[in-house]
Design a protein around this motif. Structure first.
Motif, short mmCIF file in Angstrom:
data_model
loop_
_atom_site.label_atom_id
_atom_site.label_comp_id
_atom_site.label_asym_id
_atom_site.label_seq_id
_atom_site.Cartn_x
_atom_site.Cartn_y
_atom_site.Cartn_z
N LEU A 1 0.87 -1.18 0.00
CA LEU A 1 0.00 0.00 0.00
C LEU A 1 0.90 1.23 0.00
N VAL A 2 0.82 2.03 -1.06
CA VAL A 2 1.80 3.09 -1.30
C VAL A 2 1.12 4.45 -1.40
N PRO A 3 1.55 5.44 -0.60
CA PRO A 3 0.98 6.80 -0.74
C PRO A 3 1.43 7.43 -2.05
N MET A 4 0.49 8.10 -2.74
CA MET A 4 0.80 8.67 -4.04
C MET A 4 1.40 10.07 -3.94
N ASP A 5 1.08 10.79 -2.89
CA ASP A 5 1.54 12.18 -2.75
C ASP A 5 2.93 12.21 -2.13
N GLN A 6 3.94 11.95 -2.95
CA GLN A 6 5.32 12.01 -2.49
C GLN A 6 6.23 12.24 -3.68
N ASP A 7 7.44 12.71 -3.42
CA ASP A 7 8.37 13.07 -4.49
C ASP A 7 8.75 11.87 -5.36
N GLY A 8 8.73 10.68 -4.81
CA GLY A 8 9.17 9.50 -5.55
C GLY A 8 8.13 8.90 -6.48
N VAL A 9 6.96 9.57 -6.61
CA VAL A 9 5.89 9.06 -7.48
C VAL A 9 5.57 10.10 -8.54
N GLU A 10 5.62 9.69 -9.81
CA GLU A 10 5.25 10.57 -10.92
C GLU A 10 4.14 9.92 -11.72
N VAL A 11 3.08 10.68 -11.98
CA VAL A 11 1.93 10.19 -12.75
C VAL A 11 1.89 10.90 -14.09
N ARG A 12 1.85 10.13 -15.17
CA ARG A 12 1.76 10.69 -16.52
C ARG A 12 0.49 10.17 -17.20
N PRO A 13 -0.50 11.03 -17.42
CA PRO A 13 -1.74 10.58 -18.08
C PRO A 13 -1.48 10.07 -19.49
N ILE A 14 -2.26 9.07 -19.91
CA ILE A 14 -2.20 8.51 -21.25
C ILE A 14 -3.44 8.96 -22.02
N ARG A 15 -3.24 9.63 -23.13
CA ARG A 15 -4.38 10.08 -23.93
C ARG A 15 -4.93 8.90 -24.72
N GLN A 16 -6.23 8.66 -24.57
CA GLN A 16 -6.89 7.51 -25.19
C GLN A 16 -7.55 7.90 -26.51
N LEU A 17 -8.08 6.90 -27.20
CA LEU A 17 -8.82 7.15 -28.43
C LEU A 17 -10.02 8.05 -28.20
N THR A 18 -10.58 8.00 -27.00
CA THR A 18 -11.73 8.84 -26.67
C THR A 18 -11.34 10.30 -26.46
N GLY A 19 -10.04 10.58 -26.43
CA GLY A 19 -9.57 11.94 -26.16
C GLY A 19 -9.40 12.23 -24.69
N THR A 20 -9.80 11.29 -23.82
CA THR A 20 -9.71 11.47 -22.38
C THR A 20 -8.50 10.71 -21.83
N SER A 21 -8.26 10.86 -20.55
CA SER A 21 -7.05 10.27 -19.96
C SER A 21 -7.35 9.71 -18.58
N GLU A 22 -8.15 8.65 -18.53
CA GLU A 22 -8.38 8.04 -17.21
C GLU A 22 -7.31 7.01 -16.87
#
Length: 393
Positions: free
Chosen positions: A194-215
Motif C-alpha cells: 500500500l503506497v501513498p501517491m503524494d510524495q516526491d518519488g511518485v510521478e503520474v503521466r496521463p495517457i491520452r486515449q482514443l476517446t480523447g480522455t485520460s483516465e
C-alpha cells in the motif's frame, strides 16, 4: 438455483429507489449519467461530493461486515442496489477501486491495524485508491512484474513503472504488486504493498486515449517509500493476495455494469429508429441478439455469484469476462453501423464525442483490459475444464 428476489428484497429495492429519487435532485440533479468508462473526467469533484453524500446516508460498502463500516447486506440486496443505482442514471462513483477491490481484500487478508487505518477512509470516501498491477512487459501476464521494492530503515523503497493505472491522477493511495525478493521469478517473491501517491518519488503521466480522455496513466516509482507494515499478507505472498483482489473485481458490481449496458443498448435502439435503420433486417437481428445476450449476461452473473458468499468469484469469473467483453464490443460496432456516415464526424470541435462514439472507441479495449480474452480462455481451459497447461518458456 432460485434466482428470484424475495418480498424482503423487493422492499429493499423500493427503499433504494425512493432514496435515489429524493436525493438525485437540486445540486446533484445535473450529475445524472456523468462519469463511467471513458468519461471519468466528467465532474470528478462534484461526483466526489455526491459519493460522500452516499456515505453519510449509509450507501457505501453495503456488503462489508458491520464491524468494518458496512451494512452486511446479502448478495441479492447488493445486486438490487447496483441495479437501481444504474437505472436511476446516478453518476459513476469515484472510489470503485477502494470499495470493491481493496476494501474486501483488506477484510480478507489484511491485519487489524491495516483495517482500522484504511477502511474508514474507503467507507467515507475520504481516501481514493488506484491499482498498480500492469507494467509495460506485464499486462495480462501479471507474474512478469519487474517493479521492485527493498526494506531500508523500516520502510519499503520502490523503483519501477506501472501502466494503464486507472484514476492514478486522483488517487491518494495505490495498492501495488511488486517484486521484493531479489532473483525471484514469476509468481514467487511478489508482495502486495500500500503506497501513498503524494510524495516526491511518485510521478503520474496521463495517457491520452482514443476517446480523447485520460483516465489511464503511467506511474513511475523512483525511490518511493511506504511503511514496512503496509504489506498485505506476508512478504513474498503477493500473488495470492493479488488474485483475491481480482476475484472481488468481478463481483456484484458487474450487475450494475450490465444495467448501464442496457442503457447504452437503449441509446442504440433509439438511434436506429431515428435513422430508419431499425427496418434493416440485419440491424434488427443484431439488436435482438444484443437483447438476448444481455439477459444471458445477467443470469450467468447471478448464478455464478450466488456460489460465493463474499461476492468474489473463482476462475469461473473468466467466463463472465469473456461474455461481457465480447458483447460490449459488438454493441459498439452495432452503434456505428446504426449511425452510418455521421459516426465519422463530431458535432463540436475539436474532438467532442457523443455517447455512442465514446462507446465504440472505449469498448475496443474491453477484450484486453482486466485480462485479455486469450488469457481468460487459458484460465477456463486449465482451471475449470482441467485441460493440460499450455507450454510456457
Amino acid at each position: 438455483m432460485d434466482l428470484t428476489f424475495s418480498a424482503e428484497d423487493e422492499a429493499f429495492r423500493a427503499e433504494v429507489r425512493q432514496w435515489l429519487e429524493e436525493n438525485l435532485t437540486g445540486e446533484f440533479a445535473g450529475l445524472r449519467g456523468l462519469g463511467g468508462s471513458g468519461r471519468e473526467h466528467e465532474a470528478h469533484e462534484a461526483r466526489t461530493v455526491w459519493n460522500r453524500h452516499l456515505a453519510v446516508a449509509g450507501w457505501t460498502c453495503l456488503g462489508w461486515p458491520v464491524e468494518y463500516g458496512g451494512r452486511g447486506l446479502s448478495l441479492f440486496q447488493q445486486v438490487i442496489f447496483h441495479e437501481e443505482y444504474a437505472r436511476a442514471d446516478a453518476p459513476a462513483r469515484v472510489n470503485h477501486l477502494g470499495e470493491e477491490l481493496l476494501g474486501p481484500t483488506l477484510i480478507a487478508h489484511g491485519t487489524e491495524e491495516q483495517r482500522r487505518r484504511f477502511l474508514p477512509g474507503i467507507v467515507g470516501v475520504t481516501e481514493l485508491w488506484c491499482q498498480g498491477y500492469s507494467e509495460p512487459d506485464a499486462g495480462s501476464d501479471l507474474a512478469g512484474v519487474r517493479t521492485r521494492a527493498r526494506l531500508e530503515d523500516g520502510r519499503w523503497v520502490i523503483d519501477g513503472q506501472k501502466v494503464w493505472t486507472s484514476l492514478a491522477q486522483q488517487a491518494d493511495w495505490c495498492f501495488a504488486v511488486v517484486r521484493t525478493e531479489p532473483g525471484s521469478r514469476r509468481h514467487a517473491g511478489l508482495s502486495y504493498l500500500l503506497v501513498p501517491m503524494d510524495q516526491d518519488g511518485v510521478e503520474v503521466r496521463p495517457i491520452r486515449q482514443l476517446t480523447g480522455t485520460s483516465e489511464f496513466n503511467e506511474v513511475f516509482f523512483d525511490g518511493a517509500v511506504t511503511e514496512a507494515g503496509l504489506v498485505v499478507g506476508a512478504p513474498g505472498d503477493g500473488w495470492r493476495v493479488a488474485m483475491a483482489t481480482l476475484g472481488f473485481e468481478r463481483g456484484v458490481s458487474t450487475i450494475g455494469q450490465q444495467v448501464a449496458f442496457a442503457r447504452e443498448l437503449d441509446l442504440v435502439v433509439d438511434a436506429a429508429r431515428a435513422t430508419g435503420r431499425i427496418d434493416d433486417p440485419d440491424i434488427a437481428d443484431r439488436i435482438a441478439r444484443a437483447v438476448l445476450g444481455l439477459d444471458v449476461l445477467r443470469t450467468h452473473a447471478l448464478r455464478t455469484l450466488s456460489g460465493y458468499d463474499s461476492g468474489s468469484q473463482g476462475p469461473e469469473a473468466s467466463v463472465s469476462k469473456l461474455l461481457w467483453g465480447q458483447w460490449h464490443r459488438e454493441l459498439g460496432e452495432l452503434a456505428m453501423d446504426v449511425l452510418g456516415g455521421s459516426a465519422l464526424t463530431v458535432d463540436k470541435g475539436p474532438y467532442e464525442l457523443d455517447r455512442l462514439q465514446s462507446l465504440f472507441l472505449f469498448s475496443r479495449a474491453d477484450t484486453i483490459y482486466g485480462g485479455s480474452d486469450e488469457i481468460q480462455r487459458n484460465i477456463i481451459a486449465e482451471r475449470v475444464l482441467g485441460l493440460p497447461k499450455e507450454p510456457r518458456p
